[in-house]
Design an enzyme around this catalytic site. Structure first.
Site, mmCIF file in Angstrom:
data_model
loop_
_atom_site.group_PDB
_atom_site.id
_atom_site.type_symbol
_atom_site.label_atom_id
_atom_site.label_comp_id
_atom_site.label_asym_id
_atom_site.label_seq_id
_atom_site.Cartn_x
_atom_site.Cartn_y
_atom_site.Cartn_z
ATOM 1 N N HIS A 20 0.871 -1.190 0.000
ATOM 2 C CA HIS A 20 0.000 0.000 0.000
ATOM 3 C C HIS A 20 0.901 1.230 0.000
ATOM 4 O O HIS A 20 2.136 1.107 0.023
ATOM 5 C CB HIS A 20 -0.990 -0.037 1.170
ATOM 6 N N HIS A 23 3.976 1.631 2.349
ATOM 7 C CA HIS A 23 5.237 0.968 1.974
ATOM 8 C C HIS A 23 5.964 1.774 0.901
ATOM 9 O O HIS A 23 7.169 1.983 0.966
ATOM 10 C CB HIS A 23 4.971 -0.445 1.426
ATOM 11 N N CYS A 129 3.864 -11.091 18.766
ATOM 12 C CA CYS A 129 2.905 -10.590 17.765
ATOM 13 C C CYS A 129 3.380 -11.059 16.394
ATOM 14 O O CYS A 129 4.457 -10.674 15.944
ATOM 15 C CB CYS A 129 2.805 -9.064 17.794
ATOM 16 N N CYS A 132 3.801 -8.236 13.775
ATOM 17 C CA CYS A 132 5.093 -7.530 13.908
ATOM 18 C C CYS A 132 6.259 -8.503 13.766
ATOM 19 O O CYS A 132 7.387 -8.075 13.602
ATOM 20 C CB CYS A 132 5.266 -6.893 15.278
ATOM 21 N N CYS A 148 -1.467 -6.131 20.746
ATOM 22 C CA CYS A 148 -0.265 -5.471 20.237
ATOM 23 C C CYS A 148 -0.570 -3.987 20.030
ATOM 24 O O CYS A 148 -1.577 -3.651 19.416
ATOM 25 C CB CYS A 148 0.143 -6.102 18.898
ATOM 26 N N HIS A 151 -0.689 -3.284 16.095
ATOM 27 C CA HIS A 151 -1.730 -3.918 15.279
ATOM 28 C C HIS A 151 -3.088 -4.004 15.956
ATOM 29 O O HIS A 151 -4.066 -4.388 15.324
ATOM 30 C CB HIS A 151 -1.270 -5.305 14.826
ATOM 31 N N LYS A 293 -2.338 4.191 11.841
ATOM 32 C CA LYS A 293 -1.415 3.746 10.804
ATOM 33 C C LYS A 293 -2.194 2.998 9.717
ATOM 34 O O LYS A 293 -2.933 2.065 10.008
ATOM 35 C CB LYS A 293 -0.377 2.812 11.436
ATOM 36 N N LYS A 296 -3.060 -2.982 5.841
ATOM 37 C CA LYS A 296 -3.907 -3.952 5.147
ATOM 38 C C LYS A 296 -4.772 -4.722 6.135
ATOM 39 O O LYS A 296 -5.913 -5.038 5.843
ATOM 40 C CB LYS A 296 -3.027 -4.917 4.347
HETATM 41 N N1 MSP Z 1 9.885 -6.863 6.987
HETATM 42 C C1 MSP Z 1 9.984 -5.836 7.960
HETATM 43 C C2 MSP Z 1 11.175 -4.939 7.710
HETATM 44 C C3 MSP Z 1 12.486 -5.658 7.682
HETATM 45 S S1 MSP Z 1 13.805 -4.575 7.320
HETATM 46 C C4 MSP Z 1 15.163 -5.486 7.626
HETATM 47 C C5 MSP Z 1 8.719 -5.000 7.932
HETATM 48 N N2 MSP Z 1 8.002 -5.077 6.815
HETATM 49 S S2 MSP Z 1 6.631 -4.298 6.581
HETATM 50 O O1 MSP Z 1 6.249 -4.646 5.234
HETATM 51 O O2 MSP Z 1 5.700 -4.599 7.614
HETATM 52 O O3 MSP Z 1 6.932 -2.800 6.699
HETATM 53 C C6 MSP Z 1 7.929 -2.254 5.920
HETATM 54 C C7 MSP Z 1 7.980 -0.762 6.075
HETATM 55 O O4 MSP Z 1 6.752 -0.192 5.670
HETATM 56 C C8 MSP Z 1 8.244 -0.296 7.493
HETATM 57 O O5 MSP Z 1 9.237 0.707 7.455
HETATM 58 C C9 MSP Z 1 6.944 0.311 7.909
HETATM 59 O O6 MSP Z 1 7.126 1.384 8.783
HETATM 60 C C10 MSP Z 1 6.420 0.800 6.581
HETATM 61 N N3 MSP Z 1 5.001 1.042 6.668
HETATM 62 C C11 MSP Z 1 3.992 0.130 6.743
HETATM 63 N N4 MSP Z 1 2.824 0.817 6.896
HETATM 64 C C12 MSP Z 1 3.084 2.144 6.924
HETATM 65 C C13 MSP Z 1 2.306 3.293 6.951
HETATM 66 N N5 MSP Z 1 1.019 3.255 7.074
HETATM 67 N N6 MSP Z 1 2.956 4.476 6.833
HETATM 68 C C14 MSP Z 1 4.310 4.573 6.607
HETATM 69 N N7 MSP Z 1 5.065 3.519 6.588
HETATM 70 C C15 MSP Z 1 4.478 2.294 6.871
HETATM 71 O O7 MSP Z 1 8.438 -4.305 8.888
#
Ligand code: MSP
Length: 507
Positions: A20, A23, A129, A132, A148, A151, A293, A296
């Site tokens: 989304h 990311h 969690c 996470c 959590c 989440h 935040k 999904k």
């Molecule tokens: N797989 C781990 C990261 C491992 S790095 C060695 C992870 N993945 S994640 O897909 O859940 O999240 C990846 C990134 O997306 C994180 O930096 C997270 O903060 C970011 N975001 C996920 N949702 C977000 C928002 N709603 N807003 C901004 N960033 C967000 O964590």
């Protein structure tokens, strides 16, 4: 050996679901940073990728009736790589934690730490969690129901025998590294959070799991897999083979929810292995929906393509970095996206380009006349370059873009004030007026040249079009930010009108 590259990373994303805009946000920032440094003439290495092990992925695969590897392959090809195309990311590499290059080096890394006595056998009982993929401390859970805090979902209680990493032994060395600036944590709020956390004392952490098998096998104990975070963090190092041409990373961009992993556990792992620490960990804020935040799990995630299909990738990139302060939380709205697009990209930047190129066509048959540069415009250009450079160095993308857009406004104001369409009416009979017209056209065209260079990292498609329509010599990629105010368009280049850079939106 050639000079070390400026090495920028994004987090690697979990493939349990499709991306989304939360990311894509970090990836856009990393991409603009990368392109800016390239525009300075630096060699840059930009890494992104996917995090594919652990329970969360395993469960997603089970639910889809696929093997975990099939699921990961499917998600990478149908969702994650297409996202990079949609936002026009120019990453140099894409790492997947299921790749052989990663798996082998992760095993080597941990075998070494095990041999050095950094790892011991123990047992873990407590909350976890899966969303996470994190062991939680009971005190941080939301009540009632042990939820959590990220989440808002109930954690699972687990009890298993695990291998532990002696994180607690690194408290003082981490504090020293923060104090000396060997590793910088930004922004200030992130740094303070990390300092408070480490000063409070560190617990050893579990580095393996033993109740499922979707992960990298612990080399000295095949009944365990390496805990997914301990595996994932190493991607930054395994992707570049620890090569001195890249390592240490210059910037790890991460969301604030994964700050501790990057600013505490990761540097402690590197210290244990005797490797140099990354220079900067920068934590960006979250995209919020209704104050929470975007996610999904909560069904609030917007796919980036929904926005790029409508506004294009340039405007997408522009919007998120211009509208939101990078270290803080912010919200997306279709209204503010449309407003920025119309008032800044279409009415200011696009309109200036189209005014100038049509005037050179109409009054000078498409050949740029020589002329004197307006001093006010030249001064504004210098200011824009200096402020944009400072903004980028501070990872303040908003300030950097605002500086350039202020310059765009200044030049639009200059064109309006000097009214070349009026000057042109008298130019045929009056040589002085004709020279004045040349000055205005030359000044505006040269200002657009500078804008093409300064905005190229953010708006690569529009700037390529603009560069071509100005007939600027050489490749845009070879124009240097540092010299942009000292170099000028040569007189006599062919200026052509292009399609509008940012067509007006249909209602
Ligand atoms: N797989 C781990 C990261 C491992 S790095 C060695 C992870 N993945 S994640 O897909 O859940 O999240 C990846 C990134 O997306 C994180 O930096 C997270 O903060 C970011 N975001 C996920 N949702 C977000 C928002 N709603 N807003 C901004 N960033 C967000 O964590």
């Amino acid at each position: 050996m050639s000079e070390k590259a400026f090495y920028v990373t994004t987090p690697i994303y979990y493939v349990n679901d499709a991306p989304h805009i939360g990311h894509a946000y970090t990836t856009v920032a990393g991409d603009v940073l990368t392109r800016w440094h390239r525009q300075r003439g630096e060699r840059v290495h930009f890494l992104t990728g996917t995090d594919e092990h652990g329970q969360k992925i395993l469960r997603a695969a089970d639910a889809a009736g696929m093997t975990p590897q099939q699921w990961c392959d499917h998600m990478v090809e149908t969702a994650w790589k297409p996202m990079l195309t949609a936002i026009d990311a120019a990453n140099d590499d894409f790492i997947r934690t299921t790749q052989e290059r990663h798996v082998t080096r992760v095993q080597e890394f941990w075998a070494r730490l095990h041999d050095q006595g950094e790892v011991y056998e123990g047992s873990y009982t407590g909350p976890y969690c899966v969303a996470c993929e994190e062991f939680k401390v009971p005190g941080e859970l939301l009540q009632p129901g042990d939820r959590c805090p990220i989440h808002d979902r109930e954690v699972e209680m687990i009890a298993e025998s695990n291998w532990f990493f002696r994180l607690s032994a690194y408290q003082q060395r981490l504090l020293d590294a923060y104090a000396s600036g060997e590793i910088r944590i930004e922004p200030e709020s992130a740094r303070n959070e990390v300092l408070r956390f480490v000063e409070g004392g560190l617990q050893d952490i579990s580095m393996s799991r033993s109740t499922f098998d979707w992960g990298i096998t612990v080399p000295w104990d095949p009944s365990h897999v390496i805990y997914v975070w301990i595996d994932a963090l190493l991607n930054y190092w395994t992707a570049v083979e620890g090569s001195e041409q890249y390592w240490p990373a210059d910037v790890h961009l991460v969301g604030k929810d994964i700050l501790r992993f990057h600013a505490v556990i990761w540097p402690a792992m590197l210290l244990a292995a005797g490797l140099p620490l990354p220079r900067l960990v920068f934590a960006n804020g979250w995209l919020l929906v209704g104050g929470e935040k975007m996610s999904k799990t909560k069904l609030t995630g917007i796919p980036p393509q929904q926005i790029t299909d409508h506004f294009g990738s340039d405007a997408y990139r522009y919007y998120f970095l211009r509208e939101l302060a990078f270290g803080a939380d912010g919200s997306f709205s279709w209204e503010s996206m449309a407003a920025r697009y119309s008032s800044e990209l279409a009415d200011q930047f696009g309109n200036l380009a189209s005014r100038l190129t049509s005037m050179v066509g109409r009054y000078r048959e498409g050949v740029l006349p020589g002329g004197r540069l307006d001093e006010g415009v030249a001064k504004a250009m210098r200011t824009a370059v200096a402020e944009a450079e400072a903004g980028i160095d501070a990872l303040d993308f908003q300030a950097a873009i605002t500086a350039v857009m202020t310059f765009v406004r200044t030049v639009n104001g200059y064109v309006t004030d000097t009214a070349p369409w009026k000057v042109a009416k008298e130019a045929a009979q009056d040589a002085a007026r004709s020279a004045e017209l040349d000055d205005i056209l030359y000044t505006s065209a040269d200002a657009l040249r500078a804008m093409a260079v300064l905005l190229n990292p953010v708006l690569p498609k529009a700037c390529a079009t603009l560069w071509a329509s100005l007939g600027a010599p050489g490749a845009l990629a070879d124009a240097r930010v540092q010299q942009v105010a000292d170099e000028h368009l040569p007189a006599g280049v062919t200026v052509t009108k292009s399609e509008p850079l940012f067509p007006r939106l249909e209602a």
